[in-house]
Design an enzyme around this catalytic site. Structure first.
Site, PDB file in Angstrom:
ATOM      1  N   HIS A 107       0.851  -1.183   0.000  1.00 37.41           N
ATOM      2  CA  HIS A 107       0.000   0.000   0.000  1.00 37.41           C
ATOM      3  C   HIS A 107       0.895   1.244   0.000  1.00 37.41           C
ATOM      4  CE1 HIS A 107      -3.981  -1.896   1.648  1.00 37.41           C
ATOM      5  NE2 HIS A 107      -3.559  -2.457   0.535  1.00 37.41           N
ATOM      6  N   GLU A 109       1.303   3.701   2.119  1.00 36.89           N
ATOM      7  CA  GLU A 109       2.010   3.950   3.380  1.00 36.89           C
ATOM      8  C   GLU A 109       3.160   2.962   3.577  1.00 36.89           C
ATOM      9  OE1 GLU A 109      -2.463   4.727   4.187  1.00 36.89           O
ATOM     10  OE2 GLU A 109      -1.216   3.451   2.907  1.00 36.89           O
ATOM     11  N   SER A 134      -7.297   7.471   3.995  1.00 36.26           N
ATOM     12  CA  SER A 134      -7.339   6.920   5.346  1.00 36.26           C
ATOM     13  C   SER A 134      -6.672   5.539   5.385  1.00 36.26           C
ATOM     14  CB  SER A 134      -8.801   6.812   5.794  1.00 36.26           C
ATOM     15  OG  SER A 134      -8.905   6.364   7.120  1.00 36.26           O
ATOM     16  N   CYS A 136      -5.605   1.726   6.052  1.00 36.11           N
ATOM     17  CA  CYS A 136      -6.304   0.482   6.356  1.00 36.11           C
ATOM     18  C   CYS A 136      -5.761  -0.141   7.639  1.00 36.11           C
ATOM     19  CB  CYS A 136      -6.142  -0.494   5.192  1.00 36.11           C
ATOM     20  SG  CYS A 136      -4.463  -1.136   5.041  1.00 36.11           S
ATOM     21  N   CYS A 139      -1.887  -0.903   7.402  1.00 29.98           N
ATOM     22  CA  CYS A 139      -1.036   0.285   7.500  1.00 29.98           C
ATOM     23  C   CYS A 139      -1.143   0.924   8.884  1.00 29.98           C
ATOM     24  CB  CYS A 139      -1.417   1.282   6.415  1.00 29.98           C
ATOM     25  SG  CYS A 139      -1.140   0.649   4.739  1.00 29.98           S
TER      26      CYS A 139
END
Length: 202
Positions: A107, A109, A134, A136, A139
């Site tokens: 992802h 991040e 936002s 998950c 992360c």
């Protein structure tokens, strides 16, 4: 033999001039360091943690995260980007690369953290993570694992992750509802609903 003493005092040196009155020798100048003088770079350390550029303008680093998201989209991936910032400097920047690299964990991040490389725990505890969406559960768990104290989120209208979990563990979570972030994800989800469902485990 009589001596006349003339002294000159400056900020850095004391000059003492000894003048002979009768022996015909030339005057001599002695340079004597003062008893104490502060070093030229002496600074107070009472406020070592001052305001950083990140806290002055949180959207400056979000812009970098959006650049990453747009790069991911151009590569055929999912438009989510992130940057990890320490004391006003970007340590790592990344974007969602699950499609590009056939990865199950990259992802935005996670990619930014990976590209920042290994850091001491003390560094993570002074960092801010900027992400376009936002985070998950995966992360968010990584944010908690490394003790990152501050997360700035571009938007949570198209997807809301584990923000309450982060807050419950003392993380300062800011949501900006940036229109660019909202538009990126709105268009992508409409165009690629199946890929998006895969990315969030649905």
């Amino acid at each position: 033999m009589g001596l006349r003493l003339a002294a000159r005092v400056s900020v850095r040196l004391v000059s003492v001039r000894l003048v002979s009155g009768h022996d015909g020798h030339r005057p001599q100048t002695l340079r004597v360091p003062p008893r104490w003088a502060p070093p030229p770079t002496c600074r107070s350390t009472s406020s070592a943690r001052t305001t950083t550029p990140a806290s002055l303008n949180p959207t400056a680093f979000l812009d970098a995260a959006i650049d990453e998201a747009e790069l991911g989209l151009a590569e055929g991936g999912i438009p989510i980007g992130a940057v990890l910032v320490h004391q006003g400097k970007i340590l790592g920047r990344g974007h969602n690369r699950r499609v590009q690299q056939g990865s199950v964990v990259l992802h935005g991040e996670m990619d930014a953290l990976e590209r920042a490389g290994r850091q001491r725990a003390s560094v993570y505890r002074e960092c801010t993570l900027y992400t376009t969406l936002s985070p998950c559960a995966m992360c968010s768990g990584t944010i908690l694992l490394y003790g990152i104290p501050h997360v700035v989120i571009g938007e949570n209208r198209t997807f809301q992750g584990e923000e309450e979990l982060l807050r419950s563990r003392g993380v300062n979570v800011e949501v900006l509802q940036d229109e660019r972030c909202i538009a990126l994800m709105t268009r992508f989800i409409a165009a690629q609903p199946g890929l998006w469902a895969e990315d969030i485990g649905e």
